[in-house]
Write an enzyme that holds these catalytic residues in place. Structure first.
Site, PDB file in Angstrom:
ATOM      1  N   TYR A 172      24.616  -0.363  24.435  1.00  0.00           N
ATOM      2  CA  TYR A 172      24.212  -1.341  23.436  1.00  0.00           C
ATOM      3  C   TYR A 172      23.701  -0.740  22.151  1.00  0.00           C
ATOM      4  O   TYR A 172      23.882  -1.295  21.072  1.00  0.00           O
ATOM      5  CB  TYR A 172      23.168  -2.295  24.027  1.00  0.00           C
ATOM      6  CG  TYR A 172      21.756  -1.782  24.126  1.00  0.00           C
ATOM      7  CD1 TYR A 172      20.720  -2.468  23.497  1.00  0.00           C
ATOM      8  CD2 TYR A 172      21.426  -0.649  24.857  1.00  0.00           C
ATOM      9  CE1 TYR A 172      19.416  -2.038  23.603  1.00  0.00           C
ATOM     10  CE2 TYR A 172      20.139  -0.222  24.964  1.00  0.00           C
ATOM     11  CZ  TYR A 172      19.122  -0.914  24.342  1.00  0.00           C
ATOM     12  OH  TYR A 172      17.831  -0.479  24.453  1.00  0.00           O
ATOM     13  N   HIS A 229      11.421  -3.245  33.335  1.00  0.00           N
ATOM     14  CA  HIS A 229      11.165  -2.707  32.000  1.00  0.00           C
ATOM     15  C   HIS A 229       9.976  -3.352  31.305  1.00  0.00           C
ATOM     16  O   HIS A 229       9.199  -2.673  30.625  1.00  0.00           O
ATOM     17  CB  HIS A 229      12.422  -2.875  31.143  1.00  0.00           C
ATOM     18  CG  HIS A 229      12.288  -2.341  29.753  1.00  0.00           C
ATOM     19  ND1 HIS A 229      12.089  -1.000  29.484  1.00  0.00           N
ATOM     20  CD2 HIS A 229      12.317  -2.966  28.538  1.00  0.00           C
ATOM     21  CE1 HIS A 229      12.012  -0.815  28.170  1.00  0.00           C
ATOM     22  NE2 HIS A 229      12.148  -1.988  27.576  1.00  0.00           N
ATOM     23  N   TYR A 243      17.408   0.157  15.355  1.00  0.00           N
ATOM     24  CA  TYR A 243      18.463   0.971  15.951  1.00  0.00           C
ATOM     25  C   TYR A 243      19.413   1.519  14.878  1.00  0.00           C
ATOM     26  O   TYR A 243      19.964   2.609  15.027  1.00  0.00           O
ATOM     27  CB  TYR A 243      19.260   0.145  16.962  1.00  0.00           C
ATOM     28  CG  TYR A 243      18.445  -0.284  18.159  1.00  0.00           C
ATOM     29  CD1 TYR A 243      18.327   0.528  19.281  1.00  0.00           C
ATOM     30  CD2 TYR A 243      17.774  -1.505  18.165  1.00  0.00           C
ATOM     31  CE1 TYR A 243      17.592   0.138  20.382  1.00  0.00           C
ATOM     32  CE2 TYR A 243      17.027  -1.901  19.259  1.00  0.00           C
ATOM     33  CZ  TYR A 243      16.936  -1.079  20.363  1.00  0.00           C
ATOM     34  OH  TYR A 243      16.190  -1.463  21.448  1.00  0.00           O
ATOM     35  N   ASP A 252       8.255   0.177  24.735  1.00  0.00           N
ATOM     36  CA  ASP A 252       9.627   0.114  24.242  1.00  0.00           C
ATOM     37  C   ASP A 252       9.681   0.674  22.817  1.00  0.00           C
ATOM     38  O   ASP A 252       9.257   1.791  22.579  1.00  0.00           O
ATOM     39  CB  ASP A 252      10.135  -1.332  24.350  1.00  0.00           C
ATOM     40  CG  ASP A 252      11.620  -1.489  24.097  1.00  0.00           C
ATOM     41  OD1 ASP A 252      12.407  -1.165  25.006  1.00  0.00           O
ATOM     42  OD2 ASP A 252      11.987  -1.922  22.989  1.00  0.00           O
TER      43      ASP A 252
END
Length: 322
Positions: free
Chosen positions: A153, A301, A235, A101
């Site tokens: 998101y 995931h 992010y 990730d």
């Protein structure tokens, strides 16, 4: 887990929490969002039993590692700098890198910036392409807006404090259970005002066999203590990272042997264009040293936890060659 040693080390101007076990060549594990070193608990035990020193930090902003307040303290240069300093602190010249990730994204940048420190890279879930950018005229957030719309998101993580307030409306244990057990193959949508029931309507009443209540409680306790701001700040630097890494536009990974592992029902694998990129030559073009792609049938995931033994075996089968 009692046999896993835990300590804090000073790296790159912060104190980092590190879990480790075993002796031998270093295998360094980098976790994703919203995770911790604990995500690698099974691999730490497995690889340490095979003659390796397994090391897994809480990344900057997570768990027992410091979380600097400025959003701008979470660029890829900060994150990669932390890992290079950690490698130095371990007394290792080179390490085997395993990442998932957001950890995988850091891993790709590490292979770009400091391939001299990596013997081989086992990457889980996120291939080279995401966030590194292939179109110099389209920024990451623009790209995801055009693909998934405003509710995607990543776009909604951008405003400091907004996503934190929305996540605070939901019990943290329930949130972690929802995220970790998600089997949805489309993009991860956070429905406005529906976090308690709408984020993952398929959240099971009973935990799957690979996830225990003890696991959920561990994550929940950690994030109840720290909040999610540290991880969300990764992010919030997407566009800044794009600008800062402009000198590497079009540069691939050419000096590090790579193995890639992804679940067939991973939301990343099922995002628009990713299967084609992975299997039709794009991935191999960007990463000429890509030696193997493994797709785990029926796995989502969080494959390092859901298919822990299989992932551990794949890691060992690859790194033992070097």
């Amino acid at each position: 887990m009692e046999s896993i040693k835990q300590r804090r080390v000073e790296v790159n101007g912060i104190k980092m929490h590190v879990a480790e076990k075993g002796e031998g060549p270093v295998v360094l594990f980098l976790h994703g969002f919203p995770e911790l070193w604990y995500s690698w608990r099974h691999q730490i035990v497995a690889l340490s039993s095979l003659g390796y020193r397994a090391v897994a930090p809480d990344l900057r902003g997570y768990g027992g590692t410091d979380a600097p307040a400025p959003v701008s303290s979470y660029t890829v240069f900060h994150l990669v700098g932390d890992i290079v300093a950690l490698i130095d602190s371990l007394g290792a010249d080179k390490v085997f890198l395993v990442a998932h990730d957001w950890g995988a994204i850091i891993g790709w940048y590490l292979c770009l910036f400091r391939p001299d420190r990596i013997k081989a890279y086992v990457c889980l879930s996120v291939p080279f392409r995401p966030f590194l950018g292939r179109n110099p005229h389209q920024k990451p957030l623009d790209m995801f807006n055009s693909l998934y719309g405003e509710d995607y998101y990543i776009c909604r993580f951008q405003e400091p404090g907004k996503m934190e307030a929305e996540l605070a409306r939901v019990d943290t244990a329930y949130l972690m259970k929802s995220i970790l057990t998600m089997r949805k193959t489309g993009p991860p949508i956070f429905p406005k005002g529906e976090y308690g029931t709408g984020f993952n309507p398929d959240t099971p009443d009973t935990l799957p066999p690979w996830l225990s209540q003890q696991d959920i409680d561990y994550y929940a306790a950690a994030f109840n203590n720290t909040g999610f701001t540290g991880g969300l700040n990764y992010y919030r630097n997407l566009n800044l990272n794009w600008e800062l890494t402009a000198p590497w536009t079009g540069v691939g990974v050419v000096n590090v042997p790579v193995k890639f592992i992804i679940g067939a029902v991973d939301l990343v694998y099922n995002s628009e264009g990713l299967k084609e990129y992975i299997h039709n030559g794009g991935f191999k073009k960007d990463v000429p040293t890509l030696e193997e792609v493994v797709v785990q049938e029926g796995v989502g995931h969080f494959n390092n936890q859901e298919a822990a033994e299989d992932v551990s075996n794949h890691i060992y089968d690859f790194i033992k060659k070097f």
